[in-house]
Design an enzyme around this catalytic site. Structure first.
Site, PDB file in Angstrom:
ATOM      1  N   ARG A  76       0.844  -1.189   0.000  1.00  0.00           N
ATOM      2  CA  ARG A  76       0.000   0.000   0.000  1.00  0.00           C
ATOM      3  C   ARG A  76       0.881   1.242   0.000  1.00  0.00           C
ATOM      4  NH1 ARG A  76      -2.871   2.891   4.892  1.00  0.00           N
ATOM      5  NH2 ARG A  76      -3.925   4.489   3.683  1.00  0.00           N
ATOM      6  N   HIS A 120      -2.982  11.011   1.024  1.00  0.00           N
ATOM      7  CA  HIS A 120      -2.415  10.796   2.360  1.00  0.00           C
ATOM      8  C   HIS A 120      -1.813  12.140   2.798  1.00  0.00           C
ATOM      9  CE1 HIS A 120      -0.879   7.428   5.149  1.00  0.00           C
ATOM     10  NE2 HIS A 120      -0.509   8.571   5.739  1.00  0.00           N
ATOM     11  N   GLU A 165      -7.305   8.355   6.637  1.00  0.00           N
ATOM     12  CA  GLU A 165      -7.579   8.981   7.935  1.00  0.00           C
ATOM     13  C   GLU A 165      -8.102  10.408   7.812  1.00  0.00           C
ATOM     14  OE1 GLU A 165      -3.998   8.540  10.254  1.00  0.00           O
ATOM     15  OE2 GLU A 165      -4.141   6.364  10.290  1.00  0.00           O
ATOM     16  N   ASN A 291      -7.131   1.446  10.258  1.00  0.00           N
ATOM     17  CA  ASN A 291      -5.799   1.739  10.788  1.00  0.00           C
ATOM     18  C   ASN A 291      -5.909   1.639  12.304  1.00  0.00           C
ATOM     19  OD1 ASN A 291      -5.315   2.317   8.135  1.00  0.00           O
ATOM     20  ND2 ASN A 291      -4.832   4.468   8.429  1.00  0.00           N
ATOM     21  N   TYR A 293      -3.959   1.214  16.050  1.00  0.00           N
ATOM     22  CA  TYR A 293      -2.710   1.277  16.821  1.00  0.00           C
ATOM     23  C   TYR A 293      -2.909   1.018  18.310  1.00  0.00           C
ATOM     24  CZ  TYR A 293      -0.499   3.051  12.654  1.00  0.00           C
ATOM     25  OH  TYR A 293       0.002   3.150  11.375  1.00  0.00           O
ATOM     26  N   GLU A 351      -3.372  -0.310   8.230  1.00  0.00           N
ATOM     27  CA  GLU A 351      -2.197   0.092   9.019  1.00  0.00           C
ATOM     28  C   GLU A 351      -2.280  -0.557  10.390  1.00  0.00           C
ATOM     29  OE1 GLU A 351      -1.348   4.277   9.446  1.00  0.00           O
ATOM     30  OE2 GLU A 351      -1.837   4.656   7.343  1.00  0.00           O
TER      31      GLU A 351
HETATM   32  O1  IFM Z   1       2.705   7.584  10.167  1.00  0.00           O
HETATM   33  C1  IFM Z   1       1.324   7.599  10.378  1.00  0.00           C
HETATM   34  C2  IFM Z   1       0.591   7.438   9.061  1.00  0.00           C
HETATM   35  O2  IFM Z   1       0.951   8.411   8.136  1.00  0.00           O
HETATM   36  C3  IFM Z   1      -0.902   7.516   9.285  1.00  0.00           C
HETATM   37  N1  IFM Z   1      -1.323   6.635  10.335  1.00  0.00           N
HETATM   38  C4  IFM Z   1      -0.590   6.637  11.577  1.00  0.00           C
HETATM   39  C5  IFM Z   1       0.895   6.493  11.300  1.00  0.00           C
HETATM   40  C6  IFM Z   1       1.678   6.497  12.622  1.00  0.00           C
HETATM   41  O3  IFM Z   1       1.461   7.680  13.311  1.00  0.00           O
END
Ligand code: IFM
Length: 445
Positions: A76, A120, A165, A291, A293, A351
């Site tokens: 990606r 992006h 995002e 995405n 985290y 992500e």
């Molecule tokens: O690096 C970023 C990415 O550009 C978008 N999502 C979160 C990642 C980590 O912060």
């Protein structure tokens, strides 16, 4: 015991243009708001910029060789709008477009499926200076740009992502000012979000007319948990859930904004036209990119702007070097929540990854054991969701390379591959070797 993933599951890694390419003005490209932002003193840690980044614009062949070494089946990346349309609209810069065509062709030659993100965060300054995402014409600009790429590459790109995002474009970009373009204005943020949703819709409508494959949206999601079970904390977690998780998905799937947003923004919240909301809802999406985290642990703090709440970290939590709690169970929860609330549509983890304080390379090895653990525990969490019926079709680790982490510069390292900032040498980390084995066996032990 091995936990197998479904046949045909995509194994990928993700990057974005400004974070890795470098040479942002090469071959006739127009500057972006991130180029301008990083060149504004005081905005980025240590005054760092994406001028060189990972030098991927010149080293893309070497980077594809690394992907082959890992055994990736998908990659990606994002297109820098200003490389293709230097003024944001109109004249196509063939050299910029050719760069992405070469990349796609080479990926396909190695059976790596490209997943292309159209936006992006690097809006051309030429458009920003005409109001950028605040301009009601911005959805049409985006659709024009998208069509240039669909025409050029849809025969070879199986999956497109319109926006990465949109929440980050809106909140750090227009509400708290941490990211480009660095505005802090509660009256602007809701309008930007609305135009981003319309931009997604216009691109999808254009795609339905001319595209033959799949198009989706990538959103950052995190389950919101109250810091304790007081009614105040519970209500704060619901507000934060509306603000982060439902702001973009409710209009897309349900045709309305979450009611909480009108209370959060008060007199800064506009009245939206029914036809706009219908347009967004009807356009829809073929899939959602998630995405993931961390989770949010939410504590009510009356007066804290704009939510009357803050995010806290449990005292015993393990965190990445971004300070984000490591919480794999939240990934299962997020995937189940999405499926439950919006239906069993195809999902991709577009992500997932961790910034860690990696030891420096030693004898060609980087022993990033924290990232190995993060990768494995999150893949197990994804697998649990699949077992419970979630239609998850692929996983993209963030990120392929150590790269430019926006306002934090180069200090935060997310890569499977270590990039030496002086020599640009690439070194596989232990996490890359672990991922290679997972891909090879299509499963996790
Ligand atoms: O690096 C970023 C990415 O550009 C978008 N999502 C979160 C990642 C980590 O912060």
């Amino acid at each position: 015991m091995t936990r197998p993933f479904p046949q045909g599951f995509l194994w990928g890694a993700a990057t974005s243009a400004y974070q890795i390419e470098g040479q942002p003005l090469a071959d006739g490209a127009g500057p972006s708001i991130w180029h301008r932002f990083t060149h504004t003193p005081g905005r980025i840690a240590n005054g760092e910029t994406g001028d060189l980044a990972c030098d991927h614009y010149r080293r893309w062949e070497e980077d594809i060789a690394v992907m082959v070494e890992l055994g990736l089946t998908a990659y990606r990346f994002s297109v820098a709008w200003g490389r293709v349309l230097p003024e944001g609209r109109g004249r196509v810069n063939q050299k910029g477009l050719d760069f992405y065509q070469r990349l796609v062709d080479r990926l396909l030659k190695h059976d790596i499926q490209p997943m292309v993100t159209l936006y992006h965060w690097d809006l051309p300054t030429a458009l920003h200076d005409r109001g950028g995402w605040l301009n009601p014409d911005s959805p049409a600009w985006f659709a024009e740009y998208a069509q240039v790429l669909f025409r050029a590459m849809d025969d070879r790109v199986p999956r497109w992502i319109t926006l990465n995002e949109p929440w980050v474009v809106t909140v750090p970009g227009y509400l708290d000012g941490e990211m480009a373009p660095g505005h802090r204005d509660p009256f602007e943020a809701p309008r930007v979000a609305h135009h981003l949703l319309l931009a997604h819709a216009e691109a999808v409508v254009a795609y339905r007319a001319m595209g033959r494959q799949q198009i989706g949206l990538a959103v950052n999601l995190e389950p919101q948990h109250p810091a304790s079970d007081t009614p105040e904390n519970q209500a704060a977690a619901v507000r934060r859930d509306a603000f982060i998780n439902r702001w973009f998905l409710d209009p897309l799937f349900l045709g309305r904004y979450p009611a909480e947003l009108a209370c959060i923004f008060a007199d800064a919240w506009p009245t939206w036209s029914d036809s706009d909301l219908a347009r967004i809802h009807t356009a829809g999406t073929d899939f959602i990119g998630v995405n993931y985290y961390s989770r949010g642990l939410v504590q009510s703090v009356p007066g804290a702007w704009p939510l009357g709440a803050i995010r806290v970290t449990p005292t015993d939590a393990r965190c990445t070097s971004m300070g984000w709690e490591i919480y794999p169970a939240g990934l299962t929860e997020t995937l189940l929540w999405l499926t439950d609330r919006y239906g069993n549509l195809p999902l991709y983890l577009t992500e997932n990854g961790a910034a860690c304080d990696d030891p420096p390379p030693l004898d060609g090895q980087v022993s990033d054991l924290d990232r190995v653990d993060y990768l494995r525990t999150h893949l197990l969490a994804a697998h649990t969701a699949i077992e419970q019926g979630v239609n998850l079709r692929g996983y993209f680790f963030w990120s392929l390379l150590d790269n430019f982490e926006w306002a934090q510069g180069y200090a935060k390292r997310f890569g499977l591959i270590h990039v030496d900032p002086l020599t640009q040498a690439r070194t596989l980390k232990a996490s890359a070797r672990c991922y290679r084995e997972i891909i090879r066996t299509n499963g996790i032990v």
